[in-house]
Design an enzyme around this catalytic site. Sequence first.
Site, mmCIF file in Angstrom:
data_model
loop_
_atom_site.group_PDB
_atom_site.id
_atom_site.type_symbol
_atom_site.label_atom_id
_atom_site.label_comp_id
_atom_site.label_asym_id
_atom_site.label_seq_id
_atom_site.Cartn_x
_atom_site.Cartn_y
_atom_site.Cartn_z
ATOM 1 N N LYS A 75 0.828 -1.209 0.000
ATOM 2 C CA LYS A 75 0.000 0.000 0.000
ATOM 3 C C LYS A 75 0.865 1.262 0.000
ATOM 4 O O LYS A 75 0.557 2.221 -0.694
ATOM 5 C CB LYS A 75 -0.933 0.030 1.220
ATOM 6 C CG LYS A 75 -1.900 -1.129 1.288
ATOM 7 C CD LYS A 75 -2.874 -0.992 2.453
ATOM 8 C CE LYS A 75 -2.214 -0.923 3.819
ATOM 9 N NZ LYS A 75 -1.511 -2.158 4.218
ATOM 10 N N ARG A 118 -8.770 1.392 9.412
ATOM 11 C CA ARG A 118 -8.261 0.085 9.808
ATOM 12 C C ARG A 118 -9.369 -0.792 10.382
ATOM 13 O O ARG A 118 -9.146 -1.933 10.685
ATOM 14 C CB ARG A 118 -7.255 0.345 10.911
ATOM 15 C CG ARG A 118 -5.851 -0.184 10.985
ATOM 16 C CD ARG A 118 -5.071 -0.526 9.842
ATOM 17 N NE ARG A 118 -3.764 -1.002 10.211
ATOM 18 C CZ ARG A 118 -2.632 -0.453 9.798
ATOM 19 N NH1 ARG A 118 -2.636 0.602 9.025
ATOM 20 N NH2 ARG A 118 -1.475 -0.996 10.137
ATOM 21 N N ARG A 139 12.268 -6.002 4.434
ATOM 22 C CA ARG A 139 11.929 -4.590 4.261
ATOM 23 C C ARG A 139 12.858 -3.705 5.096
ATOM 24 O O ARG A 139 13.137 -4.002 6.249
ATOM 25 C CB ARG A 139 10.479 -4.407 4.699
ATOM 26 C CG ARG A 139 9.930 -3.049 4.453
ATOM 27 C CD ARG A 139 8.454 -3.139 4.283
ATOM 28 N NE ARG A 139 7.751 -3.088 5.550
ATOM 29 C CZ ARG A 139 6.456 -2.769 5.638
ATOM 30 N NH1 ARG A 139 5.761 -2.492 4.556
ATOM 31 N NH2 ARG A 139 5.876 -2.739 6.801
ATOM 32 N N ARG A 161 11.996 -1.990 10.570
ATOM 33 C CA ARG A 161 10.989 -1.557 11.532
ATOM 34 C C ARG A 161 10.859 -2.586 12.641
ATOM 35 O O ARG A 161 10.858 -3.775 12.387
ATOM 36 C CB ARG A 161 9.631 -1.389 10.825
ATOM 37 C CG ARG A 161 9.463 -0.034 10.203
ATOM 38 C CD ARG A 161 8.267 0.018 9.300
ATOM 39 N NE ARG A 161 7.037 -0.478 9.916
ATOM 40 C CZ ARG A 161 5.848 -0.392 9.319
ATOM 41 N NH1 ARG A 161 5.742 0.165 8.131
ATOM 42 N NH2 ARG A 161 4.783 -0.858 9.915
ATOM 43 N N ARG A 165 0.235 -9.036 13.346
ATOM 44 C CA ARG A 165 -0.399 -7.945 12.593
ATOM 45 C C ARG A 165 -1.347 -8.498 11.528
ATOM 46 O O ARG A 165 -2.378 -7.902 11.238
ATOM 47 C CB ARG A 165 0.677 -7.061 11.942
ATOM 48 C CG ARG A 165 1.425 -6.221 12.969
ATOM 49 C CD ARG A 165 2.661 -5.588 12.392
ATOM 50 N NE ARG A 165 2.348 -4.570 11.401
ATOM 51 C CZ ARG A 165 3.219 -4.120 10.502
ATOM 52 N NH1 ARG A 165 4.440 -4.619 10.461
ATOM 53 N NH2 ARG A 165 2.858 -3.193 9.658
HETATM 54 P P1 AMP Z 1 1.389 0.719 9.043
HETATM 55 O O1 AMP Z 1 2.624 1.461 8.698
HETATM 56 O O2 AMP Z 1 0.172 1.235 8.321
HETATM 57 O O3 AMP Z 1 1.546 -0.766 8.905
HETATM 58 O O4 AMP Z 1 1.091 1.017 10.592
HETATM 59 C C1 AMP Z 1 2.007 0.642 11.594
HETATM 60 C C2 AMP Z 1 1.308 0.591 12.941
HETATM 61 O O5 AMP Z 1 0.765 1.876 13.258
HETATM 62 C C3 AMP Z 1 0.118 -0.348 13.013
HETATM 63 O O6 AMP Z 1 0.482 -1.687 13.287
HETATM 64 C C4 AMP Z 1 -0.685 0.268 14.161
HETATM 65 O O7 AMP Z 1 -0.098 0.001 15.416
HETATM 66 C C5 AMP Z 1 -0.494 1.748 13.902
HETATM 67 N N1 AMP Z 1 -1.535 2.287 12.984
HETATM 68 C C6 AMP Z 1 -1.358 2.801 11.734
HETATM 69 N N2 AMP Z 1 -2.507 3.206 11.197
HETATM 70 C C7 AMP Z 1 -3.461 2.946 12.126
HETATM 71 C C8 AMP Z 1 -4.874 3.109 12.170
HETATM 72 N N3 AMP Z 1 -5.553 3.650 11.136
HETATM 73 N N4 AMP Z 1 -5.527 2.721 13.304
HETATM 74 C C9 AMP Z 1 -4.877 2.196 14.351
HETATM 75 N N5 AMP Z 1 -3.548 1.980 14.380
HETATM 76 C C10 AMP Z 1 -2.836 2.350 13.274
#
Ligand code: AMP
Length: 209
Positions: free
Chosen positions: A13, A87, A126, A154, A165
């Site tokens: 994404k 989410r 990654r 990360r 996740r």
């Molecule tokens: P991502 O980079 O989108 O995979 O997000 C990394 C982490 O940030 C996720 O595993 C959540 O802990 C938090 N996070 C990101 N976006 C959201 C969201 N819309 N709602 C809740 N937690 C989020």
Amino acid sequence: MDLVLLGAPGAGKGTQGALLAEKLGVPKIATGDMLRDAVRQGTELGRKAKQVMDAGQLVSDDIVLGLVRERLSSDAARGAIFDGYPRNVAQARSLEGLLGETGRRIDAVVYIDVDDDAIVRRMSGRRTDPDTGVVYHVEHNPPPAEVADRVVQREDDREETVRHRLEVYRQNTAPLVDHYRQAGVPVHTVDGGQPIDAVQGEILGLLGK
Ligand code: AMP
């Protein structure tokens, strides 16, 4: 154009969203990136979010809603590509409410489909450049020499956290595909297992761009 990118963590994404943002001339709103920025800057919000993120859980809906609200009234006042937000169904409803305040709605959803084993393989390779936020992969898209010694993995890309996740995704986020279909929003599915350019080409074709 308001576009939601759906797909498991690691489906691509972020990469596709950045290419689309450039192509369509609207900003990408990636709540994960915004939260990582807050963590790096050591703000109060960042301190609250860090533990939750490192454990692969979702931070509270209120926190992300605040972040998104700010963007919708500033750089994203005329459209956005949503990456990693919403989410869950509650966040999707809040977003509908926020957009509705200015007569906007989600125009389309792109669901990037990739199987779990491929995701785990991707995530372990990654690497992110902490200075620019650009994401690389040790095999498929290696970081150029000038950034190679500063890229980092990360915390939440470790295998057990990735598996967790994926579970959180299945329970909370995957139902959004049906949510949007039922709301009458066009949902386009693309095979995210293809090379980056092919995925991008397919998305643009589906969007008629
Ligand atoms: P991502 O980079 O989108 O995979 O997000 C990394 C982490 O940030 C996720 O595993 C959540 O802990 C938090 N996070 C990101 N976006 C959201 C969201 N819309 N709602 C809740 N937690 C989020």
